[in-house]
Scaffold this active site. Structure first.
Site, PDB file in Angstrom:
ATOM      1  N   HIS A   1       0.780  -1.496   0.121  1.00 44.93           N
ATOM      2  CA  HIS A   1      -0.123  -0.150  -0.107  1.00 44.93           C
ATOM      3  C   HIS A   1       0.911   1.213  -0.010  1.00 44.93           C
ATOM      4  O   HIS A   1       1.040   1.854  -1.034  1.00 44.93           O
ATOM      5  CB  HIS A   1      -0.980  -0.013   1.079  1.00 44.93           C
ATOM      6  CG  HIS A   1      -1.888  -1.353   1.240  1.00 44.93           C
ATOM      7  ND1 HIS A   1      -2.658  -1.739   0.220  1.00 44.93           N
ATOM      8  CD2 HIS A   1      -2.098  -2.008   2.248  1.00 44.93           C
ATOM      9  CE1 HIS A   1      -3.240  -2.755   0.446  1.00 44.93           C
ATOM     10  NE2 HIS A   1      -2.946  -3.233   1.813  1.00 44.93           N
TER      11      HIS A   1
ATOM     12  N   ASP B   1      -4.664  -8.659  -3.189  1.00 47.40           N
ATOM     13  CA  ASP B   1      -5.109  -8.450  -2.175  1.00 47.40           C
ATOM     14  C   ASP B   1      -6.201  -9.076  -1.474  1.00 47.40           C
ATOM     15  O   ASP B   1      -6.156 -10.187  -1.225  1.00 47.40           O
ATOM     16  CB  ASP B   1      -4.823  -6.799  -1.683  1.00 47.40           C
ATOM     17  CG  ASP B   1      -5.078  -6.311  -0.279  1.00 47.40           C
ATOM     18  OD1 ASP B   1      -5.463  -7.292   0.750  1.00 47.40           O
ATOM     19  OD2 ASP B   1      -4.879  -5.169   0.228  1.00 47.40           O
TER      20      ASP B   1
HETATM   21  C1  NGQ Z   1      -5.401  -7.448   6.370  1.00 46.60           C
HETATM   22  N1  NGQ Z   1      -6.075  -6.015   4.454  1.00 46.60           N
HETATM   23  O1  NGQ Z   1      -4.676  -7.819   7.249  1.00 46.60           O
HETATM   24  O2  NGQ Z   1      -6.071  -8.390   5.545  1.00 46.60           O
HETATM   25  C2  NGQ Z   1      -5.651  -6.136   6.031  1.00 46.60           C
HETATM   26  C3  NGQ Z   1      -6.657  -5.588   6.868  1.00 46.60           C
HETATM   27  C4  NGQ Z   1      -5.718  -4.673   9.037  1.00 46.60           C
HETATM   28  C5  NGQ Z   1      -5.776  -5.013   4.029  1.00 46.60           C
HETATM   29  N2  NGQ Z   1      -5.190  -3.819   4.707  1.00 46.60           N
HETATM   30  C6  NGQ Z   1      -6.468  -5.922   8.209  1.00 46.60           C
HETATM   31  N3  NGQ Z   1      -6.192  -4.471   2.908  1.00 46.60           N
HETATM   32  O3  NGQ Z   1      -4.932  -4.091   8.367  1.00 46.60           O
HETATM   33  O4  NGQ Z   1      -5.505  -4.576  10.239  1.00 46.60           O
HETATM   34 ZN    ZN Z   2      -2.955  -6.945   3.002  1.00 43.47          ZN
END
Ligand code: NGQ
Ligand code: ZN
Length: 445
Positions: free
Chosen positions: A263, A319
């Site tokens: 990101h 993702d």
């Molecule tokens: C994840 N996903 O770990 O799956 C993360 C969300 C977080 C994205 N950032 C959860 N797209 O960052 O705490």
């Molecule tokens: Zn992620």
């Protein structure tokens, strides 16, 4: 801030060499053609998918309903945790197998699996503590995709060091148990399997733990981390650690070409320059970042780099798998910038006029450093008989692929010498889908 910025190569010798090599590589204008005409169509290199949470494939399209007056990334995360809570190793394998077959059909030939769903629902390790990792490796093997499996270190519920919440317990390790998992998984490395390190985020990994894990890694290990995706995360990092996330990381770890920053959405000018000088890759996930309302990655500034020849390196990830298509990621990477700047043809590199080719060369330039694979012989073939490619030439076929229409054009996919997709279909498509439907029935019950 300029004052806290390091000179480009004030670092260890191997890092200096990597840094120089990287800068030299980026300055050479491309010569070898990236697309060739083959008997079955237009042959292109494979696309690495730099960021995946396979289990989230099961909830794609299922978090698009108003649940809260201020729905956001953080409310989506609650839905995601509820889905995560339902998984077991068999379901993980079925969902990941379907996902990886879809990736191959779309033209991805490798996947970096950022894997944190390690333990049983109550947080206790499974009798075989790496069984979830093995399920992902089995899925990759069944489909033929290359996998860089990144077991995730996840220790805390936030910057303040709070304990993991009830639904995060499945994700947790301490440094020692994580290193044990990592060492065991390394034994599975092969032509098509690499094991790397993921730090979930600065939120989830305290500074001392980060240092301890990095010190315990072999020199060639790839390191991926979620960073600066949401404003709340940037603000908390400033409050607790006294710096913005990317700034903090650059100042507290030897970030170099082995690193992939996932990101990196919210950057100031000094951070953009620092990333370019480090040689790290940014994994941009345009459709997920749009779906989650993250914000827009500053692509043009990243490609311009530090103004002294170090340009930003980048790749794409699917993702959360709201979309499984390199075409859509690359198209929206460019379109997002056009919408925000009211200009056209934003992705630019010296010596390349075509935007599509610039994008394709961009994802290829970081592939080996981010994934750990030499995948130069993998390729995909686009269907030259598709009406939408009528009259295509070497010069415009990549632009046509990325910027016209929606019909999937990937005809064949060959990974490590094996043709796993032929005439647009994965060789085990039906069997894999049958198993996936059964898994979804259980997950949605
Ligand atoms: C994840 N996903 O770990 O799956 C993360 C969300 C977080 C994205 N950032 C959860 N797209 O960052 O705490
Ligand atoms: Zn992620």
């Amino acid at each position: 801030s300029i004052g806290s910025m390091r000179p480009p190569c004030a670092r260890s010798l191997p890092q200096q060499v990597a840094c120089l090599r990287h800068n030299a590589a980026m300055q050479t204008s491309p010569t070898a053609p990236i697309v060739t005409r083959s008997p079955r169509g237009w042959a292109l290199p494979g696309i690495p998918n730099l960021h995946s949470h396979a289990f989230q494939r099961a909830m794609a399209g299922l978090a698009e309903r108003h649940g809260h007056p201020e729905d956001s990334f953080w409310t989506w995360r609650e839905t995601m945790y509820a889905m995560a809570a339902r998984f077991d190793p068999g379901l993980m394998q079925a969902v990941a197998t379907q996902l990886y077959a879809e990736m191959l059909e779309a033209g991805y030939t490798s996947v970096c699996e950022f894997h944190y769903l390690h333990h049983a629902p109550d947080g206790s390790p499974y009798p075989l503590p790496d069984v979830m990792s093995l399920a992902l490796l089995a899925a990759a093997r069944a489909t033929g995709i290359r996998i860089t499996l990144l077991p995730v270190l996840y220790m805390r519920g936030g910057f303040d060091g709070r304990a993991l919440g009830e639904r995060q317990r499945r994700f947790g390790h301490d440094v020692e148990s994580w290193l044990h998992l990592f060492d065991g998984l390394r034994e599975h490395e092969s032509d098509t399997v690499r094991i790397g390190c993921a730090l979930h985020s600065l939120r989830a990994v305290p500074p001392e733990a980060m240092r301890a894990v990095l010190a315990g890694l072999p020199a060639d290990a790839r390191i991926h981390i979620h960073i600066a995706e949401q404003h709340a995360e940037v603000e908390e990092c400033i409050a607790v650690r006294g710096a913005r996330p990317v700034r903090w990381l650059l100042d507290n770890a030897e970030v170099d070409a082995r690193w992939t920053l996932v990101h990196a959405t919210h950057l100031d000018a000094g951070e953009v320059q620092g990333i370019a000088r480090s040689g790290a890759t940014v994994a941009i996930c345009p459709t997920t970042e749009a779906n989650l309302g993250d914000g827009l990655f500053p692509l043009r500034a990243h490609l311009e780099g530090d103004g002294e020849g170090a340009v930003g390196r980048w790749g794409i990830g699917s993702d959360s798998h709201a979309s499984v298509s390199p075409v859509e990621e690359l198209r929206w990477l460019e379109y997002g910038q056009r919408l925000a700047t009211q200009r056209r043809n934003i992705a630019r590199a010296t010596g390349v006029a075509s935007v599509g080719e610039t994008l394709l060369r961009g994802v290829r330039a970081s592939a080996a450093d981010s994934t750990g694979f030499d995948d130069r012989d993998d390729h995909i073939v686009l269907d030259a008989d598709a009406p939408i490619l009528a009259g295509a030439t070497e010069d415009d076929v990549v632009d046509r692929w990325i910027f016209s229409g929606n019909r999937p054009l990937v005809r064949d996919v060959t990974v490590a010498g094996v043709r796993v997709v032929e005439d647009g279909r994965h060789r085990y498509r039906e069997a894999i889908a049958t198993r996936y439907r059964e898994a979804m029935r259980q997950l949605l019950a």
